[in-house]
Scaffold this active site. Structure first.
Site, PDB file in Angstrom:
ATOM      1  N   GLU A  16       0.806  -1.216   0.000  1.00 64.13           N
ATOM      2  CA  GLU A  16       0.000   0.000   0.000  1.00 64.13           C
ATOM      3  C   GLU A  16       0.843   1.272   0.000  1.00 64.13           C
ATOM      4  OE1 GLU A  16      -3.589  -0.419   2.679  1.00 64.13           O
ATOM      5  OE2 GLU A  16      -2.511  -2.238   3.242  1.00 64.13           O
ATOM      6  N   SER A 152      -6.810  -2.188   2.474  1.00 65.74           N
ATOM      7  CA  SER A 152      -7.154  -1.720   1.125  1.00 65.74           C
ATOM      8  C   SER A 152      -7.760  -2.812   0.254  1.00 65.74           C
ATOM      9  CB  SER A 152      -5.925  -1.123   0.416  1.00 65.74           C
ATOM     10  OG  SER A 152      -5.530   0.073   1.051  1.00 65.74           O
ATOM     11  N   TYR A 222      -9.519   3.270  -4.931  1.00 68.77           N
ATOM     12  CA  TYR A 222      -8.552   4.335  -5.196  1.00 68.77           C
ATOM     13  C   TYR A 222      -8.568   4.856  -6.622  1.00 68.77           C
ATOM     14  CZ  TYR A 222      -6.960   2.867  -0.629  1.00 68.77           C
ATOM     15  OH  TYR A 222      -6.911   2.551   0.703  1.00 68.77           O
ATOM     16  N   ARG A 261     -11.338   3.642  11.924  1.00 70.32           N
ATOM     17  CA  ARG A 261     -12.457   3.506  10.994  1.00 70.32           C
ATOM     18  C   ARG A 261     -12.928   2.059  11.011  1.00 70.32           C
ATOM     19  NH1 ARG A 261     -10.356   3.207   5.909  1.00 70.32           N
ATOM     20  NH2 ARG A 261     -11.008   1.017   5.826  1.00 70.32           N
ATOM     21  N   ASP A 263     -15.315  -0.774   9.270  1.00 65.58           N
ATOM     22  CA  ASP A 263     -16.042  -1.151   8.058  1.00 65.58           C
ATOM     23  C   ASP A 263     -17.132  -2.145   8.445  1.00 65.58           C
ATOM     24  OD1 ASP A 263     -14.247   0.413   6.666  1.00 65.58           O
ATOM     25  OD2 ASP A 263     -12.946  -1.272   6.163  1.00 65.58           O
ATOM     26  N   GLU A 276     -14.305  -5.228   9.705  1.00 65.33           N
ATOM     27  CA  GLU A 276     -12.934  -5.041  10.182  1.00 65.33           C
ATOM     28  C   GLU A 276     -12.754  -3.604  10.641  1.00 65.33           C
ATOM     29  OE1 GLU A 276     -10.152  -4.568   6.426  1.00 65.33           O
ATOM     30  OE2 GLU A 276     -11.552  -6.225   6.123  1.00 65.33           O
ATOM     31  N   ASN A 278      -9.740  -0.307  11.124  1.00 71.43           N
ATOM     32  CA  ASN A 278      -8.478   0.220  10.612  1.00 71.43           C
ATOM     33  C   ASN A 278      -7.952   1.288  11.563  1.00 71.43           C
ATOM     34  OD1 ASN A 278      -6.570   1.798   8.979  1.00 71.43           O
ATOM     35  ND2 ASN A 278      -7.346   0.631   7.250  1.00 71.43           N
ATOM     36  N   GLY A 282      -7.173   5.602   5.495  1.00 72.85           N
ATOM     37  CA  GLY A 282      -6.684   6.370   4.362  1.00 72.85           C
ATOM     38  C   GLY A 282      -7.180   7.808   4.389  1.00 72.85           C
TER      39      GLY A 282
END
Length: 314
Positions: A16, A152, A222, A261, A263, A276, A278, A282
């Site tokens: 990443e 990602s 992205y 964050r 998800d 999951e 993070n 990002g």
């Protein structure tokens, strides 16, 4: 605010790297707009020497994957006695390992899709086909395959047909030697940012994610135009409240700090399922956390400069 000098770490050597560099540039610009002095640092072999000699007031980790999220860089910063924004090493490791995070939340009674963990060695020792047959017989289809560690959506595969499973499994093994196989929950995918304030962690407005190809993979994340977003997400009041509670609970149960964050997915019945979490979300032009911050009427510079002030002052 008192002028602060901070270092933003980005780049590194994970899959990443490019995304991390984009996050680092955007975060640096946001912090400068908030009045901070910023240096951007690549996580290379000279990093420790630079940090030891320059000693910024605080470090912000914009590394994605590998050392930026598994606690390695945070451990080094603690060895150097340099304050940093974000989660400590032990909690990073809990969040980084997806089965560990899911098990922690499941023990607390929170919804998360059924899962199993399959190391590559199991296929070598017991034979690939018997293992795959047992997987489908027990969990059914469709399935989501993903590396147990990583971000990602690299290596993530959706399997709807039994014949696709062997190649999908091999594709996921390319990003790690252990696969998390999870029942695919059909529904609305969302992301919920959490930011700590003086009175504790607070959820930002959920962001709804709608990839044009139906799968929120690396390319969809992205590449501008391949995914549409809705911030705040149009959910029922009950689903919004449940999503916010889930994200704050994940943040607290896993011992996360400053920002995270989560998800999740909202099924047809309106139930919210943890996927999951993070610890280094990002911050690119297509990333979810900045959208949530803006939906809350705030700016990335404001949020992260306040986290810096709290870190330096604590």
């Amino acid at each position: 605010m008192t002028d602060r000098w901070v270092a933003v770490l980005s780049g590194g050597l994970s899959h990443e790297r490019d995304v991390s560099l984009r996050s680092g540039r955007r975060l640096s610009a946001a912090l400068r707009s908030a009045g901070l002095t910023v240096t951007e640092q690549d996580a290379d072999h000279d990093l420790l020497h630079r940090l030891r000699n320059e000693r910024p007031d605080a470090v912000l980790v914009a590394l994605h994957g590998g050392e930026g999220e598994n606690g390695a860089v945070q451990s080094i910063l603690e060895l150097l006695d340099i304050p940093y924004v974000g989660t400590d090493p032990r909690a990073c490791r809990r969040a980084w390992d997806k089965p560990t995070a899911k098990a922690e939340l499941a023990r607390a009674g929170l919804n998360t899709p059924e899962w199993t963990v399959l190391p590559q060695s199991t296929f070598r020792e017991l034979g690939a086909q018997p293992v795959l047959d047992a997987l489908v017989d027990k969990m059914g289809l469709p399935l989501m395959l993903k590396p147990v560690q990583g971000g990602s959506a690299l290596g993530a595969r959706v399997v709807r047909d039994r014949a696709e499973l062997p190649s999908a499994m091999m594709g996921t093994f390319a990003y790690g030697d252990t696969v998390l196989a999870e029942k695919l929950i059909e529904g609305t995918e969302i992301a919920i940012g959490v930011v700590e304030e003086s009175d504790g962690p607070h959820a930002l407005p959920p962001v709804r994610i709608e990839p044009t190809n139906g799968i929120f993979d690396y390319t969809a994340r992205y590449t501008a135009g391949l995914t549409s977003y809705q911030a705040p997400a149009e959910l029922s009041a009950a689903a919004t409240a449940e999503a916010s509670e889930l994200a704050v609970s994940a943040h607290r149960l896993l011992g996360l700090r400053d920002v995270s964050r989560t998800d999740a997915i909202v099924d047809a019945a309106g139930r919210v399922h943890f996927l999951e979490v993070n610890v280094s979300p990002g911050l690119t032009e297509t990333s979810l956390l900045p959208m949530a911050i803006e939906a809350a009427g705030r700016s990335v510079g404001e949020v992260f400069s306040k986290l810096v002030e709290h870190t330096v002052g604590s």
